[in-house]
Write an enzyme that holds these catalytic residues in place. Structure first.
Site, PDB file in Angstrom:
ATOM      1  N   HIS A  82      -3.263 -11.579   8.105  1.00  0.00           N
ATOM      2  CA  HIS A  82      -3.560 -10.067   7.731  1.00  0.00           C
ATOM      3  C   HIS A  82      -4.550 -10.170   6.357  1.00  0.00           C
ATOM      4  CE1 HIS A  82      -2.338  -5.711   6.467  1.00  0.00           C
ATOM      5  NE2 HIS A  82      -3.395  -5.542   7.321  1.00  0.00           N
TER       6      HIS A  82
ATOM      7  N   ASP B 187      -8.039  -3.197  16.888  1.00  0.00           N
ATOM      8  CA  ASP B 187      -6.996  -2.944  16.198  1.00  0.00           C
ATOM      9  C   ASP B 187      -6.470  -1.691  16.837  1.00  0.00           C
ATOM     10  OD1 ASP B 187      -4.569  -2.704  15.130  1.00  0.00           O
ATOM     11  OD2 ASP B 187      -5.531  -2.948  12.983  1.00  0.00           O
TER      12      ASP B 187
ATOM     13  N   HIS C  81      -3.166  -0.541  16.151  1.00  0.00           N
ATOM     14  CA  HIS C  81      -2.585  -0.046  15.177  1.00  0.00           C
ATOM     15  C   HIS C  81      -0.944   0.565  15.879  1.00  0.00           C
ATOM     16  CE1 HIS C  81      -2.630   1.210  10.785  1.00  0.00           C
ATOM     17  NE2 HIS C  81      -3.138  -0.038  10.892  1.00  0.00           N
TER      18      HIS C  81
ATOM     19  N   ASP D 177      -6.512  -3.957   1.137  1.00  0.00           N
ATOM     20  CA  ASP D 177      -5.214  -3.246   0.335  1.00  0.00           C
ATOM     21  C   ASP D 177      -4.175  -4.435  -0.217  1.00  0.00           C
ATOM     22  OD1 ASP D 177      -4.876  -1.921   3.307  1.00  0.00           O
ATOM     23  OD2 ASP D 177      -3.458  -3.408   2.753  1.00  0.00           O
TER      24      ASP D 177
ATOM     25  N   HIS E 203     -14.484  -5.989   8.994  1.00  0.00           N
ATOM     26  CA  HIS E 203     -14.315  -4.858   9.813  1.00  0.00           C
ATOM     27  C   HIS E 203     -15.696  -4.145   9.966  1.00  0.00           C
ATOM     28  CE1 HIS E 203     -10.090  -4.175   7.763  1.00  0.00           C
ATOM     29  NE2 HIS E 203     -10.350  -5.159   8.327  1.00  0.00           N
TER      30      HIS E 203
ATOM     31  N   ASN F 189       0.811  -1.269   0.136  1.00  0.00           N
ATOM     32  CA  ASN F 189      -0.005  -0.021   0.106  1.00  0.00           C
ATOM     33  C   ASN F 189       0.772   1.272  -0.092  1.00  0.00           C
ATOM     34  OD1 ASN F 189      -2.082   1.579   0.070  1.00  0.00           O
ATOM     35  ND2 ASN F 189      -2.709   0.958   2.277  1.00  0.00           N
TER      36      ASN F 189
ATOM     37  N   TYR G 288     -10.603  11.908  15.666  1.00  0.00           N
ATOM     38  CA  TYR G 288      -9.437  11.237  15.526  1.00  0.00           C
ATOM     39  C   TYR G 288      -9.488  10.235  14.863  1.00  0.00           C
ATOM     40  CZ  TYR G 288      -8.229  14.344  19.479  1.00  0.00           C
ATOM     41  OH  TYR G 288      -7.963  15.424  20.316  1.00  0.00           O
TER      42      TYR G 288
ATOM     43  N   GLU H 155       1.421  -7.876  11.170  1.00  0.00           N
ATOM     44  CA  GLU H 155       1.519  -7.462   9.862  1.00  0.00           C
ATOM     45  C   GLU H 155       2.411  -6.571   9.371  1.00  0.00           C
ATOM     46  OE1 GLU H 155      -2.475  -5.278  10.671  1.00  0.00           O
ATOM     47  OE2 GLU H 155      -1.295  -3.326  10.083  1.00  0.00           O
TER      48      GLU H 155
ATOM     49  N   ARG I 113      -0.205 -12.653  12.897  1.00  0.00           N
ATOM     50  CA  ARG I 113      -0.776 -12.345  11.778  1.00  0.00           C
ATOM     51  C   ARG I 113      -0.160 -11.670  10.647  1.00  0.00           C
ATOM     52  NH1 ARG I 113      -5.024  -9.792  11.616  1.00  0.00           N
ATOM     53  NH2 ARG I 113      -4.580  -7.848  10.874  1.00  0.00           N
TER      54      ARG I 113
HETATM   55  C1  CS2 Z   1      -5.055  -2.839   9.437  1.00  0.00           C
HETATM   56  C2  CS2 Z   1      -4.700  -2.609   8.027  1.00  0.00           C
HETATM   57  O1  CS2 Z   1      -6.071  -4.706   8.634  1.00  0.00           O
HETATM   58  C3  CS2 Z   1      -5.698  -4.261   9.513  1.00  0.00           C
HETATM   59  O2  CS2 Z   1      -5.332  -4.860  10.528  1.00  0.00           O
HETATM   60  O3  CS2 Z   1      -3.896  -2.800  10.335  1.00  0.00           O
HETATM   61  O4  CS2 Z   1      -5.660  -2.313   7.488  1.00  0.00           O
HETATM   62  C4  CS2 Z   1      -3.439  -1.697   7.654  1.00  0.00           C
HETATM   63  O5  CS2 Z   1      -3.817  -0.480   8.142  1.00  0.00           O
HETATM   64  C5  CS2 Z   1      -3.225  -1.506   6.178  1.00  0.00           C
HETATM   65  O6  CS2 Z   1      -2.959  -2.786   5.597  1.00  0.00           O
HETATM   66  C6  CS2 Z   1      -2.378  -0.515   5.933  1.00  0.00           C
HETATM   67  O7  CS2 Z   1      -2.217  -0.303   4.493  1.00  0.00           O
HETATM   68 MG    MG Z   2      -3.784  -4.056  11.831  1.00  0.00          MG
END
Ligand code: CS2
Ligand code: MG
Length: 408
Positions: A318, A216, A218, A322, A124, A39, A164, A268, A289
């Site tokens: 993952h 998540d 992140h 994308d 999601h 991505n 946010y 990921e 993952r």
């Molecule tokens: C995210 C991803 O799916 C997930 O768990 O962390 O969507 C991530 O943000 C994207 O792959 C970034 O390109």
């Molecule tokens: Mg993620």
């Protein structure tokens, strides 16, 4: 059997999202496809394949996947990194696709055969407001979905025009964003933690125990913030909490682990088995993952899955929007054929995707199955792919209220 690689070609396409596809053709005319999408950096990966790997690998025996993988990984001396490993993954997947087509077998048969009939998935679920998210989750239950990764946008307590941003959402929210290049948002971890706890409580009350909940983070929290959050979340019995801290901070992860029994998933951002080795051997996570496209392809993902199994750790590969259907298909073949499969991340497919890809998998009642077409089983319409032109995009940047960059 000798089966030389005749041609390696890359194809950029954008049916809803940007994808970089690798096409490998053998001397006897068998073609295999792989996913090399990273991505935002698709053009960098394309350059590695077109300007470096292609001339080198043409002429090698396509049957020798492990040898080619080792040659590219070890033989290049400066190894690893997302760009290089994604390029290698594209080639690796295409070679497995060729092997399957040649053997007239789906990938899952080649790698040991099915361990299960179907694989559990999570979707999601996003809401710009909390009640929207809850409504969405309830609708999803009705369609048979059994697990969601929930996220939401948070209104700033002081400035109602600021939200946010939650992990990876394409929803338009008012931020410092100006265009695809300067895509910047604001972040405040304490506001986020407060909102997350309230949202989780309401969501759990609304869906009861009929739905598994995943969140998540992140990698946006400090270890002590993440430890506090994971402990507070125990009462809501999450399926797992993803990336509670920066994936590189192994001691930080240990702190979260020591303080909470909320299951943890990570991976990921890892590119090699060496990135995960400490985490797995020390059982710092419950789910690994890794991303098949950024981890070097099918060959190393099989290796890491086996390694995780030895440590009683399951997989949750993952699977966001994308990465292309070739990567999703590869994930599913592996999900069905390894003993320690946990859950598979997925997303709701945009109809436009099917103009270019003929998908071998289908979702029903929260599970996924795949056909027995040979190789990865994904059909690819190259002509249609050319009509969806690549659009340059950058990943967003987050800043705190002092203007410092924060993990996105
Ligand atoms: C995210 C991803 O799916 C997930 O768990 O962390 O969507 C991530 O943000 C994207 O792959 C970034 O390109
Ligand atoms: Mg993620």
């Amino acid at each position: 059997m000798e089966m030389k690689i005749r041609e390696i070609k890359t194809i950029l396409t954008s049916p809803g999202r940007n994808y970089l596809i690798v096409k490998v053709t053998t001397e006897n005319g068998i073609t295999g496809y792989g996913d090399a999408t990273l991505n935002g950096r698709e053009l960098a990966v394309q350059s590695v394949i077109d300007n470096y790997l292609r001339d080198w690998l043409v002429g090698y025996n396509a049957d020798r996947i492990t040898d080619i993988w080792q040659m590219v990984f070890r033989g290049t001396y400066w190894r690893g990194g997302p760009v290089f490993m994604t390029a290698l993954a594209g080639i690796d997947m295409a070679l497995w696709d060729i092997k399957g087509k040649r053997a007239h077998m789906p990938l899952y048969s080649l790698i040991g055969g099915r361990c299960r009939d179907r694989a559990a998935v999570y979707y999601h679920a996003h809401g710009t407001k909390r009640d929207e998210l809850i409504k969405r989750a309830k609708e999803m239950i009705k369609t048979g979905i059994k697990a969601i990764r929930y996220s939401f946008d948070i209104k700033d307590m002081h400035d109602q025009n600021v939200f946010y941003r939650q992990p990876h959402q394409d929803i338009k929210i008012k931020r410092i964003e100006t265009d695809a290049i300067k895509n910047e948002g604001m972040w405040d971890s304490e506001v986020y933690i407060k909102n997350l706890l309230e949202t989780t409580q309401e969501l759990r009350n609304a869906v009861g125990t009929s739905m598994e909940l995943i969140h998540d983070v992140h990698g946006r929290l400090t270890p002590i913030q993440a430890a506090r959050l994971a402990k507070e979340l125990e009462k809501y019995s999450l399926y797992f909490l993803e990336d509670p801290v920066d994936s590189n901070d192994k001691n930080g992860l240990q702190l979260v682990r020591n303080n909470s029994s909320t299951p943890i998933a990570i991976g990921e951002l890892f590119n090699t088995i060496f990135d995960c080795e400490y985490i797995l051997t020390n059982r710092l996570v419950d789910y690994i993952r890794v991303d098949i496209s950024h981890f070097g392809g099918i060959t190393p993902v099989l290796q890491i899955s086996n390694f995780a199994d030895v440590h009683s750790i399951k997989t949750a590969f993952h699977g966001p929007s994308d990465i292309s259907p070739f990567a999703h298909a590869a994930n599913i073949h592996i999900d069905l054929s390894i003993p320690n499969f946990g859950i598979q991340e997925t997303f709701e497919t945009d109809a436009v995707l099917e103009d270019v890809f003929d998908l071998p998998y289908c979702y029903k009642d929260g599970f996924i199955t795949i056909t027995d077409r040979p190789g990865l089983g994904v059909g690819f319409n190259e002509e249609a792919a050319q009509t969806y032109r690549y659009k340059k995009r950058y990943l967003p940047i987050l800043r705190d209220d002092m203007g410092s960059v924060h993990n996105w």
